[in-house]
Design an enzyme around this catalytic site. Structure first.
Site, short mmCIF file in Angstrom:
data_model
loop_
_atom_site.label_atom_id
_atom_site.label_comp_id
_atom_site.label_asym_id
_atom_site.label_seq_id
_atom_site.Cartn_x
_atom_site.Cartn_y
_atom_site.Cartn_z
N LYS A 83 0.85 -1.19 0.00
CA LYS A 83 0.00 0.00 0.00
C LYS A 83 0.89 1.24 0.00
CE LYS A 83 -4.38 0.93 2.39
NZ LYS A 83 -5.07 0.75 3.68
O1 G3P Z 1 -7.82 1.54 5.29
C1 G3P Z 1 -8.14 2.86 5.07
C2 G3P Z 1 -9.50 3.32 5.45
O2 G3P Z 1 -10.48 2.39 5.26
C3 G3P Z 1 -9.59 4.26 6.59
O3 G3P Z 1 -10.88 4.43 7.13
O4 G3P Z 1 -12.48 5.24 8.82
O5 G3P Z 1 -10.02 5.68 9.10
O6 G3P Z 1 -11.33 6.88 7.37
P1 G3P Z 1 -11.19 5.63 8.15
#
Ligand code: G3P
Length: 217
Positions: A83
């Site tokens: 990633k």
């Molecule tokens: O893996 C990245 C992503 O899904 C992050 O989610 O909720 O931290 O914006 P969030």
């Protein structure tokens, strides 16, 4: 639609994997911090449970170091997707690592133009962050729709990995638009089963069969 689970918590991954709900896993530095585990160790353990792509994120900002980190991460298991962030250095790392045959997930995507650049750099997955756009009053779902249209216009093979999914409606809309994959926290995936009419209907069925005094076993 493929389901990736957005966590580094082993128990949660196992629970959903046993139900056939896990086509892959995504992690990021914040999820690794939350798990309290060593990034290499926990990623290795996840890869021993899940057959599909497991995203592990680089921790540097310069292309050369990202490439070196990526080359180390892919030695953990065959199903690692490296990633990288959506920066020019990240795209340079994406181009190199994908040319070497590795899966690359380009993360922190907030615009369709960024997604177009990632596809041209050979990304396996593009991760548009729906929830974080909604957080600042923009339309995360519109971004998924725009990327779907652009990728379909030109037959890009990069898979749209709807990320930052916070609600069951994000999951539903991503599926309706045709995101190839969604990555969601375990709690969101588990909530997708909920419906009050299912609970009400089941209660009535159980009450009625009890009334008849019949048993199957
Ligand atoms: O893996 C990245 C992503 O899904 C992050 O989610 O909720 O931290 O914006 P969030």
């Amino acid at each position: 639609m493929k389901f990736f689970v957005d966590t580094a918590e082993i128990d949660q991954i196992k629970e959903l994997n046993d139900l056939g709900m896990v086509d892959g896993v995504t992690t990021n530095p914040s999820l690794i911090k939350k798990s309290g585990r060593d990034i290499i160790e926990v990623t290795k353990e996840i890869c021993s449970i899940v057959d599909g792509p497991v995203s592990a994120e680089v921790t540097s900002t310069e292309a050369d170091t990202m490439i070196a980190e990526g080359r180390k991460l892919v030695t953990i298991a065959k199903n690692i997707a490296v990633k990288v962030p959506l920066t020019w250095d990240g795209l340079r790392a994406c181009k190199t690592l994908s040319s070497e045959g590795h899966m690359v997930n380009v993360t922190l995507c907030f615009s369709a133009n960024q997604a177009l650049l990632a596809a041209k750099a050979g990304a396996t997955f593009i991760s548009p962050f729906i929830g974080r756009l909604d957080d600042i009053n923009l339309d995360g779902m519109q971004l998924i729709e725009d990327i779907r249209e652009i990728y379909d216009n030109y037959d890009f093979e990069t898979q749209i990995l709807a990320a930052s999914i916070r609600t069951v409606n994000h999951a539903l809309e991503s599926a309706r638009i045709g995101a190839d994959v969604m990555t969601a926290p375990p709690a969101v995936i588990k909530s997708m089963i909920n419906h009050p009419l299912t609970d009400k209907g089941l209660a009535a069925f159980l009450e009625d069969i009890k009334f008849t005094k019949q048993k199957i076993l």
